[in-house]
Design a protein around this motif. Structure first.
Motif, short mmCIF file in Angstrom:
data_model
loop_
_atom_site.label_atom_id
_atom_site.label_comp_id
_atom_site.label_asym_id
_atom_site.label_seq_id
_atom_site.Cartn_x
_atom_site.Cartn_y
_atom_site.Cartn_z
N GLY A 1 55.68 5.34 -84.97
CA GLY A 1 55.54 6.14 -83.75
C GLY A 1 54.16 6.76 -83.63
N ILE A 2 53.62 7.24 -84.74
CA ILE A 2 52.27 7.81 -84.74
C ILE A 2 51.25 6.74 -84.37
CG2 ILE A 2 50.43 8.73 -86.23
CD1 ILE A 2 52.72 10.30 -87.69
N LYS A 3 51.36 5.57 -84.97
CA LYS A 3 50.43 4.49 -84.67
C LYS A 3 50.53 4.08 -83.20
CE LYS A 3 50.41 2.50 -89.32
NZ LYS A 3 50.88 1.33 -90.11
N GLU A 4 51.74 3.99 -82.69
CA GLU A 4 51.94 3.64 -81.28
C GLU A 4 51.34 4.71 -80.37
OE1 GLU A 4 52.86 1.65 -77.90
OE2 GLU A 4 52.95 0.87 -79.94
N SER A 5 51.54 5.97 -80.72
CA SER A 5 50.98 7.06 -79.92
C SER A 5 49.45 7.04 -79.94
CB SER A 5 51.49 8.41 -80.43
OG SER A 5 52.88 8.52 -80.19
N LEU A 6 48.87 6.72 -81.08
CA LEU A 6 47.41 6.63 -81.16
C LEU A 6 46.89 5.48 -80.30
CD1 LEU A 6 46.78 7.42 -84.93
CD2 LEU A 6 46.09 8.81 -82.96
N ASN B 1 44.44 5.94 -77.15
CA ASN B 1 43.21 5.16 -77.01
C ASN B 1 43.12 4.57 -75.61
OD1 ASN B 1 40.81 3.74 -77.97
ND2 ASN B 1 42.11 1.92 -77.82
N ILE B 2 44.20 4.01 -75.12
CA ILE B 2 44.21 3.41 -73.78
C ILE B 2 43.98 4.48 -72.72
CG2 ILE B 2 45.70 2.31 -72.05
CD1 ILE B 2 46.94 0.75 -74.49
N GLN B 3 44.68 5.60 -72.83
CA GLN B 3 44.54 6.65 -71.82
C GLN B 3 43.14 7.25 -71.81
OE1 GLN B 3 46.69 7.08 -69.38
NE2 GLN B 3 47.79 5.42 -70.38
N LEU B 4 42.56 7.46 -72.98
CA LEU B 4 41.19 7.99 -73.03
C LEU B 4 40.20 6.97 -72.48
CD1 LEU B 4 41.18 9.93 -76.40
CD2 LEU B 4 41.31 10.87 -74.08
N ARG C 1 40.79 14.11 -87.77
CA ARG C 1 39.50 13.91 -88.45
C ARG C 1 39.62 12.75 -89.45
NH1 ARG C 1 38.84 16.73 -92.57
NH2 ARG C 1 39.77 18.62 -91.74
N ARG C 2 40.71 12.74 -90.22
CA ARG C 2 40.92 11.68 -91.21
C ARG C 2 41.20 10.33 -90.53
NH1 ARG C 2 45.32 14.31 -94.62
NH2 ARG C 2 45.31 12.33 -95.73
N THR C 3 41.86 10.36 -89.38
CA THR C 3 42.10 9.14 -88.62
C THR C 3 40.77 8.56 -88.12
OG1 THR C 3 44.30 9.89 -87.96
CG2 THR C 3 43.30 8.17 -86.61
N ALA C 4 39.90 9.42 -87.61
CA ALA C 4 38.58 8.97 -87.17
C ALA C 4 37.79 8.38 -88.34
CB ALA C 4 37.81 10.12 -86.52
#
Length: 160
Positions: free
Chosen positions: A18-23, A27-30, A144-147
Motif C-alpha cells: 500500500g505504501i509503494k502504491e501510494s508513492l 509521483n503521478i499526481q505531483l 527523506r530515506r525514500t528520496a
C-alpha cells in the motif's frame, strides 16, 4: 502462534504494498501538478525541475546542476538558456573563480510559482496539522530515506 505470525507477515506485506502504491500515485499526481504549473508559466517539466534545484541548492554551477538533475551538460545549456530568456534565472561570474559561472534563481519571478503551488502547500499544511510532532518526525524521516533510496537506485542504473 504460526497463524498469528503468518497473519502479521501478510498484514506487513499488504501495508508495504500500500505504501509503494501510494508513492506511485503521489509521483503521478505531483507530475501532473508540475506539468500544469509549467504550462501556466510556459516551462517544460525538466525546466521546473532544474529551477527547483537552483532555488533549493543554488547558486549552482551548470556542471553541478547537470549532475544533480541527472542530465547531460549540453542539455543543461538549453534549459538554462530558456530559463534565462524567461527571466527565471541569471548567470553570474563566481566570485571565488572569475572563470566559472553560477546560476541563481530570481526571487521576484519565482513568486509566480509560489502562487501556483499555493493550493498544494496549503493542503500539505492542513494535512500535517493533523499529525503530532512525533508522527511528523517519522513521516519526514520516511520521506527523506525514500528520496535517498531513489537516488541510490538512480545511481545504480547509471547515466545514459
Amino acid at each position: 502462534m504460526d497463524s498469528a505470525v503468518s497473519g502479521d507477515a501478510r498484514r506487513r506485506r499488504r501495508l508495504t504494498a500500500g505504501i509503494k502504491e501510494s508513492l506511485r500515485e503521489l509521483n503521478i499526481q505531483l507530475s501532473l501538478l508540475n506539468h500544469r504549473v509549467g504550462a501556466r508559466v510556459d516551462l517544460r517539466d525538466v525546466d521546473l525541475d532544474c529551477l527547483d534545484l537552483i532555488g533549493r541548492h543554488g547558486p549552482l554551477g551548470p556542471t553541478t546542476l547537470a549532475r544533480r538533475a541527472g542530465l547531460h551538460p549540453a542539455t543543461i545549456t538549453g534549459i538554462l538558456d530558456r530559463l534565462q530568456r524567461g527571466g527565471w534565472i541569471v548567470r553570474e561570474r563566481d566570485p571565488a573563480d572569475r572563470r566559472a559561472v553560477l546560476v541563481r534563481a530570481l526571487e521576484d519571478r519565482n513568486t509566480e510559482l509560489f502562487r501556483l503551488y499555493a493550493g498544494m502547500n496549503a493542503a500539505m499544511d492542513a494535512l500535517c496539522g493533523g499529525y503530532d510532532e512525533t508522527e511528523l518526525e517519522v513521516i519526514e524521516s520516511f520521506l527523506r530515506r525514500t528520496a535517498a533510496a531513489g537516488r541510490a537506485a538512480t545511481d545504480e542504473l547509471g547515466s545514459d
